[in-house]
Design an enzyme around this catalytic site. Structure first.
Site, PDB file in Angstrom:
ATOM      1  CE  LYS A 146      42.726  29.170  44.838  1.00 54.79           C
ATOM      2  NZ  LYS A 146      41.451  29.728  43.912  1.00 54.79           N
ATOM      3  CB  SER A 179      42.949  33.521  43.056  1.00 55.81           C
ATOM      4  OG  SER A 179      41.797  32.454  43.143  1.00 55.81           O
ATOM      5  CB  SER A 191      39.687  31.497  40.673  1.00 54.20           C
ATOM      6  OG  SER A 191      39.977  32.363  40.651  1.00 54.20           O
TER       7      SER A 191
END
Lengths: 502, 97
Positions: free
Chosen positions: A80, A155, A179
């Site tokens: 990420k 997210s 997330s």
């Protein structure tokens, strides 16, 4: 080649160890898949093909030299874009950090490299990890591989979609309010939020420090256990890191029954607002858990209904403080530095230009919640709700070993559908937030499809009892796969690369 | 009582974010909806409930005060928008007079 990218991580490791497969071959297969699908799905913000192939060749050379390597050595992984990486930009999905290359590696990244994993690139995310849909990224939304008109969750939608679309076998995410788990649920993948402090946050760009938790995004429970075993454990650099032994997560993921395991179904997380298809898949999964030997109870956790509003005080408050570092002086974007503006004006202009709308909205809420006269009423009250949630968990875990619920009230919604209504967007994290507030371990496992879209089941365990997630998840996964005849992701439709032009 | 566009502008100034008039006008009602939902927390956050300050109860973390390697000046400056003579160069900080 197409078969290669669908193999489990355990099988990939076995083939590489047996000399039947090289990391370079596997990495090339992943890079080819990324090249074919990324223009459609917008999963990777940065792909380092050369660096990945060099890392893969280095692992192959070590293995050829007879070196004993870990089970994940040579396996490609996506990271990420809020983890610091010295050889790739770290943008956090924001214009503020466009092109920024950190001067150090996050502990998670360092451990991945040390274990011989091949980092292929950085995955898309909501700006500074605030969002439930990966639509607030400055670099455009990621699309759900199950239906490119829909969101992949947020997210960490990029990490979940990377794994679901077979671009990489593994990815890492960060979970502040859900997330990792919510994107896992809506993409049909496994997402784990370890116990707070179980995986180091050092080098993970901070959003809400008391809630942020790194963790694995994978296609199977055992893969997640293998990955958490690599990235978890004490780290001197993170003051909240837990200095306790890490349990044998892989053995837990391989357990074959749930005899004697007491499972509590959270009564607050069902009924109104939950899609019928989500509740049906959840109820079917509960029956499979019962058939596997678990005892099922209904458990009420009344304070959980206050988790969402309390979270939306604590998270913006901590975020407004953490994002204060983006002032245009030491790194990141600087705007208005033309000799006519003071440093303070340059800060104001840089933050106006660098942050997107959701970031501004939450910074303003956080500033309000922390301002003189409101601190006790808002932030203080929210911290009290946290006490009540922790007390609900403690009480529940006196009678049951784990709690379960649907991971999300609905399947993936359409891109753009909730952007203008912040409260409806925030509801996507309704079931996941209590675990962040209490710091306990929690994970989402695929439990079927509703109208062709994935549904997730959430398992919540006490702090430092992460192995319970893996035991329940592993048994559920095998029961479901035996009922379906194959893993859920085998049902992923062919991704139409012509469907999306934007 | 709702937030006004002027309130939002004042919060923007406190948060060091230059907001346009249009942004302030659009954000005010959106923030109101969020704040209204947030007011629910005071229903249960009664005086007898202690505040949780941390997810997991921990004792304070101390470490030995020993010298160890740190980032070089070049590394620290590597992401700076501007630098000069091994230092961050920032716009004018003191007043014009």
């Amino acid at each position: 080649m197409d078969d290669l990218i669908r193999l489990s991580v355990a099988e990939l490791g076995r083939r590489m160890a047996a000399g039947e497969l090289t990391s370079e071959e596997l990495t090339r297969a992943c890079l080819a898949r990324i090249e074919a699908l990324n223009p459609t799905l917008n999963v990777f913000l940065h792909v380092d093909a050369e660096g990945a192939l060099a890392a893969a060749r280095a692992v192959d050379a070590r293995r050829a030299a007879g070196e004993e390597l870990g089970p994940l050595a040579g396996v490609p992984i996506g990271v990420k874009d809020n983890y610091c990486t010295t050889d790739m930009p770290t943008t956090c999905g924001s214009r503020m950090l466009q092109g920024w290359v950190p001067p150090y590696d996050a502990t998670v990244v360092k451990r991945l490299r040390e274990a011989g994993l091949v980092i292929v690139g950085k995955t898309n995310m909501d700006e500074f990890a605030m969002g439930s849909s990966t639509e607030t990224s400055f670099y455009g939304p990621t699309r759900n591989p199950w239906d490119t008109d829909r969101i992949p969750g947020g997210s960490g939608g990029g990490s979940a979609a990377a794994v679901a679309s077979f671009m990489v076998p593994l990815a890492v995410g960060s979970d502040t309010g859900g997330s990792i788990r919510q994107p896992g649920a809506v993409t049909g993948t496994v997402g784990v939020k370890p116990t707070y402090g179980g995986v180091s946050r050092y080098g993970l760009v901070a959003m809400a420090s008391s809630l942020d938790q790194p963790g694995p995004c994978t296609r199977s429970t055992e893969d997640a256990a293998l990955l958490q075993a690599v990235i978890g454990g004490y780290d001197f650099h993170d003051s909240a890191s837990l200095d306790v032994p890490v349990p044998d997560l892989v053995a837990a993921a391989q357990a074959d029954d749930l005899s004697g395991v007491r499972i509590g179904v959270v009564t607050e997380f069902q009924g109104e607002g939950y899609e019928p298809g989500v509740l049906e898949r959840f109820a079917e999964a509960v029956e499979l858990l019962r058939a596997a030997g678990a005892e099922i109870f209904e458990v009420s956790c009344p304070a959980f209904t206050y988790a969402l509003p309390a979270y939306y005080l604590i998270q913006p408050a901590e975020l407004s403080s953490n994002l204060a570092r983006f002032d245009g002086m030491r790194y990141g974007l600087r705007a208005g530095d033309d000799g006519t503006h003071s440093a303070e004006q340059v800060m104001n202009l840089s933050r106006e230009e660098g942050f997107g709308r959701e970031a501004k909205r939450r910074i303003i809420i956080g500033t309000y919640a922390l301002s003189a006269g409101y601190y006790d009423a808002y932030y203080g009250s929210a911290q009290k709700v946290r006490t009540l949630i922790q007390a609900d968990f403690t009480k529940a875990f006196e009678t049951v070993d784990v709690l379960i619920s649907p991971t999300t009230p609905t399947v993936a919604f359409r891109i753009g559908e909730r952007m203008s209504d912040p409260m409806s967007m925030y509801l996507a994290d309704l079931c996941t937030i209590p675990s962040n507030m209490a710091g306990n371990a929690s994970a989402s496992f695929p439990c079927g499809l509703s109208d062709g879209l994935p549904v997730g089941l959430q398992v919540m365990a006490p702090p430092m009892a992460d192995e319970r997630l893996y035991r329940v998840g592993g048994v559920l996964e095998r029961a479901l796969e035996s009922a379906w005849g194959h893993p859920l992701l085998n049902e992923l439709p062919t991704i139409d690369t012509q469907a999306v032009t934007a | 009582m709702g937030l006004t566009a002027a309130d939002v502008a004042r919060l923007g100034a406190l948060a060091r974010i230059q907001l346009s008039e249009q942004e302030c006008a659009e954000l005010a009602p959106e923030l109101d909806v969020i704040l209204e939902s947030i007011r629910r927390v005071s229903e249960v956050a009664t005086p007898d409930v202690p505040m949780a300050t941390h997810a997991i109860t921990m004792t304070n973390v101390f470490r030995d005060d020993v010298v160890r390697d740190s980032m070089t000046a070049e590394q620290a400056l590597s992401g700076a928008p501007d630098d000069e003579d091994g230092r961050f160069r920032v716009p004018q900080i003191l007043g014009e007079e």
